[in-house]
Scaffold this active site. Structure first.
Site, PDB file in Angstrom:
ATOM      1  N   GLY A  60      31.199  24.651 -25.278  1.00  0.00           N
ATOM      2  CA  GLY A  60      32.297  25.580 -25.131  1.00  0.00           C
ATOM      3  C   GLY A  60      33.841  24.670 -25.369  1.00  0.00           C
ATOM      4  CD  GLN A  92      38.145  21.341 -23.204  1.00  0.00           C
ATOM      5  OE1 GLN A  92      37.520  22.121 -23.561  1.00  0.00           O
ATOM      6  NE2 GLN A  92      37.672  20.324 -23.345  1.00  0.00           N
ATOM      7  CB  CYS A 124      34.257  17.195 -20.072  1.00  0.00           C
ATOM      8  SG  CYS A 124      36.041  18.106 -20.401  1.00  0.00           S
ATOM      9  CG  LEU A 125      33.764  18.706 -26.260  1.00  0.00           C
ATOM     10  CD1 LEU A 125      34.342  19.993 -27.061  1.00  0.00           C
ATOM     11  CD2 LEU A 125      32.835  17.968 -27.230  1.00  0.00           C
ATOM     12  CG  HIS A 180      32.894  22.596 -18.012  1.00  0.00           C
ATOM     13  ND1 HIS A 180      32.119  21.413 -17.799  1.00  0.00           N
ATOM     14  CD2 HIS A 180      33.713  22.378 -19.028  1.00  0.00           C
ATOM     15  CE1 HIS A 180      32.973  20.541 -18.612  1.00  0.00           C
ATOM     16  NE2 HIS A 180      33.770  21.046 -19.146  1.00  0.00           N
ATOM     17  CD  GLU A 181      34.388  25.241 -21.696  1.00  0.00           C
ATOM     18  OE1 GLU A 181      35.745  24.859 -21.890  1.00  0.00           O
ATOM     19  OE2 GLU A 181      33.606  24.429 -21.995  1.00  0.00           O
ATOM     20  CG  HIS A 201      38.630  22.894 -19.258  1.00  0.00           C
ATOM     21  ND1 HIS A 201      39.179  21.554 -19.293  1.00  0.00           N
ATOM     22  CD2 HIS A 201      37.248  22.873 -19.743  1.00  0.00           C
ATOM     23  CE1 HIS A 201      38.249  20.607 -19.673  1.00  0.00           C
ATOM     24  NE2 HIS A 201      37.178  21.275 -19.740  1.00  0.00           N
TER      25      HIS A 201
HETATM   26 ZN    ZN Z   1      35.526  20.393 -20.370  1.00  0.00          ZN
END
Ligand code: ZN
Length: 152
Positions: free
Chosen positions: A47, A52, A90-91, A132-133, A136
């Site tokens: 995701g 981000q 997480c990216l 999670h998304e 963000h």
């Molecule tokens: Zn993340």
């Protein structure tokens, strides 16, 4: 289409800002979604949220049933009381893995790429990825769970 650079760092302001709802699904928004799609595939993520890539729209992509789809203005209407805890990465926080408790089941509403309102119930890993998304989009990162409390 373009692969965009992913912004990292637990204290980076854009990752800590609350996002603004997308007023209308325009051509520009659809182009942004395509770029985000390329970006999440290149990064092999499950995701990606707009902050981000430095954009404060309430927009993210998430893998549901193994397919990555855009969620525009997502809201989690209901979370089950039952939770389970699993490791998440997480990216935006490379190399970090944190145990995060999440609701097992959620009731989600969002707009799709055509601006059509969708509603669905999600369980298990799908529910986890979406939580999670959506975190963000509220400026919340997995490190906040490590501290034992979630920031508002
Ligand atoms: Zn993340």
């Amino acid at each position: 289409m373009a692969v965009l650079p992913i912004i990292t760092g637990a204290e980076t302001p854009v990752l800590r800002s609350k996002t603004v709802p997308v007023p209308k699904v325009t051509k520009e928004i659809r182009k942004l979604i395509k770029d985000m799609y390329e970006t999440v595939h290149a990064a092999e993520g499950g995701g990606l949220a707009a902050p981000q890539i430095g954009i404060t729209h309430r927009l993210c992509l998430a893998a549901i049933n193994g397919r990555i789809i855009p969620l525009i203005n997502p809201e989690i209407l209901v979370k089950s009381n039952a939770t389970d805890t699993m490791q998440e990465g997480c990216l935006s926080l490379p190399g970090l893995w944190i145990d995060v408790p999440r609701a097992k089941e959620i009731h989600l509403t969002y707009k799709d790429e055509n601006g059509k309102r969708q509603e669905r119930k999600l369980t298990g890993w799908d529910a986890r990825v979406v939580q999670h998304e959506v975190d963000h989009l509220d400026g919340v990162l997995i490190v906040d769970y490590q501290l034992g409390e979630k920031r508002g």
